[in-house]
Scaffold this motif. Structure first.
Motif, PDB file in Angstrom:
ATOM      1  N   THR A  44       1.008  -1.417   0.256  1.00 50.97           N
ATOM      2  CA  THR A  44       0.754  -0.047  -0.164  1.00 50.97           C
ATOM      3  C   THR A  44       0.873   1.246  -0.284  1.00 50.97           C
ATOM      4  O   THR A  44       0.724   2.060  -0.169  1.00 50.97           O
ATOM      5  N   LEU A  45       1.764   1.360   1.048  1.00 52.46           N
ATOM      6  CA  LEU A  45       2.616   2.180   1.316  1.00 52.46           C
ATOM      7  C   LEU A  45       3.404   2.105  -0.465  1.00 52.46           C
ATOM      8  O   LEU A  45       4.070   4.025  -0.700  1.00 52.46           O
ATOM      9  N   ILE A  46       3.956   1.330  -1.116  1.00 46.32           N
ATOM     10  CA  ILE A  46       4.475   1.560  -2.196  1.00 46.32           C
ATOM     11  C   ILE A  46       4.081   2.353  -3.103  1.00 46.32           C
ATOM     12  O   ILE A  46       4.346   3.165  -4.037  1.00 46.32           O
ATOM     13  N   PHE A  47       2.019   1.553  -3.227  1.00 46.42           N
ATOM     14  CA  PHE A  47       1.642   2.144  -4.519  1.00 46.42           C
ATOM     15  C   PHE A  47       1.228   3.886  -4.409  1.00 46.42           C
ATOM     16  O   PHE A  47       1.833   4.147  -5.522  1.00 46.42           O
ATOM     17  N   SER A  48       1.373   3.987  -3.030  1.00 44.13           N
ATOM     18  CA  SER A  48       0.988   5.554  -3.257  1.00 44.13           C
ATOM     19  C   SER A  48       2.397   6.323  -3.121  1.00 44.13           C
ATOM     20  O   SER A  48       2.351   7.241  -3.971  1.00 44.13           O
ATOM     21  N   LEU A  49       3.172   5.808  -2.985  1.00 47.83           N
ATOM     22  CA  LEU A  49       4.390   6.389  -3.084  1.00 47.83           C
ATOM     23  C   LEU A  49       4.889   7.177  -4.907  1.00 47.83           C
ATOM     24  O   LEU A  49       5.323   7.829  -5.189  1.00 47.83           O
ATOM     25  N   ALA A  50       4.569   5.892  -5.252  1.00 48.90           N
ATOM     26  CA  ALA A  50       4.732   5.178  -6.726  1.00 48.90           C
ATOM     27  C   ALA A  50       3.737   6.461  -7.354  1.00 48.90           C
ATOM     28  O   ALA A  50       4.125   7.082  -8.542  1.00 48.90           O
ATOM     29  N   THR A  89       5.203  16.916  -3.151  1.00 48.14           N
ATOM     30  CA  THR A  89       6.456  17.162  -1.734  1.00 48.14           C
ATOM     31  C   THR A  89       6.063  16.143  -0.389  1.00 48.14           C
ATOM     32  O   THR A  89       6.916  15.583   0.119  1.00 48.14           O
ATOM     33  N   THR A  90       5.302  16.857  -0.292  1.00 47.35           N
ATOM     34  CA  THR A  90       4.530  16.789   0.999  1.00 47.35           C
ATOM     35  C   THR A  90       4.427  15.483   1.153  1.00 47.35           C
ATOM     36  O   THR A  90       4.441  14.566   2.467  1.00 47.35           O
ATOM     37  N   LEU A  91       3.523  13.936   0.340  1.00 46.85           N
ATOM     38  CA  LEU A  91       3.133  13.184   0.949  1.00 46.85           C
ATOM     39  C   LEU A  91       4.607  12.257   0.562  1.00 46.85           C
ATOM     40  O   LEU A  91       5.028  11.244   1.315  1.00 46.85           O
ATOM     41  N   GLU A  92       5.343  12.516  -0.595  1.00 43.91           N
ATOM     42  CA  GLU A  92       6.194  12.855  -0.446  1.00 43.91           C
ATOM     43  C   GLU A  92       7.288  11.925   1.192  1.00 43.91           C
ATOM     44  O   GLU A  92       7.710  10.829   1.244  1.00 43.91           O
ATOM     45  N   ILE A  93       7.227  13.264   1.559  1.00 48.10           N
ATOM     46  CA  ILE A  93       7.700  13.164   3.412  1.00 48.10           C
ATOM     47  C   ILE A  93       7.047  12.111   4.035  1.00 48.10           C
ATOM     48  O   ILE A  93       7.273  11.220   5.391  1.00 48.10           O
ATOM     49  N   TRP A  94       5.737  12.419   3.845  1.00 47.47           N
ATOM     50  CA  TRP A  94       4.367  11.155   4.760  1.00 47.47           C
ATOM     51  C   TRP A  94       4.817  10.236   4.640  1.00 47.47           C
ATOM     52  O   TRP A  94       4.834   9.262   5.384  1.00 47.47           O
ATOM     53  N   PHE A  95       4.801  10.147   3.565  1.00 46.18           N
ATOM     54  CA  PHE A  95       5.049   8.292   3.000  1.00 46.18           C
ATOM     55  C   PHE A  95       6.217   7.641   3.534  1.00 46.18           C
ATOM     56  O   PHE A  95       6.831   6.384   3.655  1.00 46.18           O
ATOM     57  N   THR A  96       7.270   8.219   3.168  1.00 45.08           N
ATOM     58  CA  THR A  96       8.631   7.746   3.954  1.00 45.08           C
ATOM     59  C   THR A  96       8.911   7.583   4.967  1.00 45.08           C
ATOM     60  O   THR A  96       9.339   6.636   5.606  1.00 45.08           O
ATOM     61  N   LEU A  97       8.146   8.400   5.467  1.00 46.79           N
ATOM     62  CA  LEU A  97       7.880   8.644   7.089  1.00 46.79           C
ATOM     63  C   LEU A  97       7.525   7.400   7.653  1.00 46.79           C
ATOM     64  O   LEU A  97       7.725   6.667   8.899  1.00 46.79           O
ATOM     65  N   TYR A  98       6.401   7.135   7.157  1.00 48.00           N
ATOM     66  CA  TYR A  98       5.260   5.520   7.171  1.00 48.00           C
ATOM     67  C   TYR A  98       5.901   4.564   7.780  1.00 48.00           C
ATOM     68  O   TYR A  98       6.092   3.705   7.961  1.00 48.00           O
ATOM     69  N   MET A  99       6.194   4.133   5.530  1.00 50.84           N
ATOM     70  CA  MET A  99       7.651   3.575   5.488  1.00 50.84           C
ATOM     71  C   MET A  99       8.341   3.068   6.540  1.00 50.84           C
ATOM     72  O   MET A  99       8.605   1.844   7.469  1.00 50.84           O
ATOM     73  N   ALA A 100       9.134   4.620   7.233  1.00 48.83           N
ATOM     74  CA  ALA A 100      10.455   4.575   7.938  1.00 48.83           C
ATOM     75  C   ALA A 100       9.703   3.705   9.652  1.00 48.83           C
ATOM     76  O   ALA A 100      10.570   3.046   9.687  1.00 48.83           O
TER      77      ALA A 100
END
Length: 333
Positions: A44-50, A89-100
């Motif tokens: 789910t996180l990978i799909f969102s980031l893509a 830009t905001t969602l990139e940071i948020w989803f990367t944080l979520y995955m981390a």
């Protein structure tokens, strides 16, 4: 023959768009092929980031190409460009944080095993959390879509002085009406929205490094028994997340510093291209790193690469490898 700044900007945008489309298309295809019954949280996180990466490159960089090519633009381009750039830009940071955070918790379970199995009900909560982040990001960036405008006079002035900053930085502005509200929203609130998650992301990465240090010393009854495939996947994913953290943090900070001192660098020949690279490099390169996170995605990519050959056969796993493939409910929850 010296290339003009506009041509260099167009070339950079085309390369970024091409690299992003190829990487994200392979990532989405292979991830989708790995889904069997339920959608794992990491997928789910990978799909969102893509999707976020594709939006940034296809929309923002296409608008930059149109502007650099000399095609007339108006306030509509500014609204769409500012909104998409801010949202992605905001969602990139948020989803990367979520995955981390997701893999930091899983790594903590590897280093400090629990007797009780993970709760599979968390999968639904993760999906709700991802949807909530999408809705929040759109709501936060909506003012750009409403109050964005084009600065035609300023653009003409800069053209007469041979100064180019890029379309979104030179010809677009945010006109909220009240200067105080504009200051608090555009220059303070939106910066905090990105900066605060980045600080948390760095702290999570530091915690991950500490877990790696504990993992190297971990034994079970003074006997090191190694790791199964699911644990190896968590270790590999955590290392990739650390690298992604360094990449997105360095790019965001460099972009913020350059925009803050834009008046000083206004006559620099490559300023527009550097701004585009700092804004879009993460969305173009990170898909190739995300491919390495999940074990099953890596297998699908190998199968896809072998399928490109005429007489290649889809790789099969030996009996030992089949027994070590992580079960979806264990590896992803």
């Amino acid at each position: 023959m010296k290339l003009s700044a506009s041509i260099i900007e167009i070339i950079a945008c085309c390369i970024l768009i091409f690299v992003s489309i190829v990487g994200n298309a392979i990532l989405i295809h292979c991830t989708w092929r790995c889904i069997r019954r339920r959608l794992p949280t990491s997928f789910t996180l990978i799909f969102s980031l893509a999707i976020v990466h594709l939006l940034k490159n296809l929309v923002v960089n296409t608008i930059n190409i149109i502007s650099s090519a000399g095609i007339s633009t108006n306030a509509t381009y500014c609204k769409i460009g500012l909104f998409t750039s801010s949202l992605t830009t905001t969602l990139e940071i948020w989803f990367t944080l979520y995955m981390a955070v997701f893999y930091c918790v899983k790594l903590n379970r590897v280093v400090h095993p629990r007797r009780t199995p993970p709760n599979g009900k968390w999968r639904k909560h993760h999906v709700i959390g991802v949807i909530a982040l999408w809705i929040t990001g759109i709501a936060v960036s909506c003012p750009y879509l409403i109050f964005g405008e084009s600065l035609e006079n300023q653009s003409l002035l800069n053209s007469s002085l041979c100064i180019q900053h890029g379309f979104l930085y030179d010809q677009c502005s945010f006109a909220f009406g009240d200067p105080q509200v504009e200051l608090y929203y555009h220059k303070i609130f939106m910066v905090i929205i990105d900066l605060f998650p980045l600080l948390i992301l760095v702290m999570v990465s530091c915690r991950t490094l500490l877990l790696f240090r504990e993992q190297k010393k971990a034994t079970y009854g003074n006997i090191w028994i190694g790791h199964d495939a699911s644990e190896t996947e968590v270790l590999r994913a955590s290392k990739i997340i650390i690298f992604l953290t360094l990449l997105i943090t360095s790019l965001w900070v460099s972009h913020f510093v350059l925009v803050s001192f834009l008046k000083i660098a206004m006559s620099w020949y490559l300023t527009p291209t550097i701004l585009i690279l700092l804004c879009s490099v993460y969305s173009s390169l990170s898909p190739y790193l995300l491919m390495l996170i999940n074990y099953k995605i890596s297998l699908k990519i190998r199968a896809l690469s072998s399928f490109c050959c005429a007489n290649a056969k889809k790789p099969t796993l030996s009996d030992g490898e089949k027994s070590s493939v992580p079960v979806e409910s264990v590896a992803e929850d």
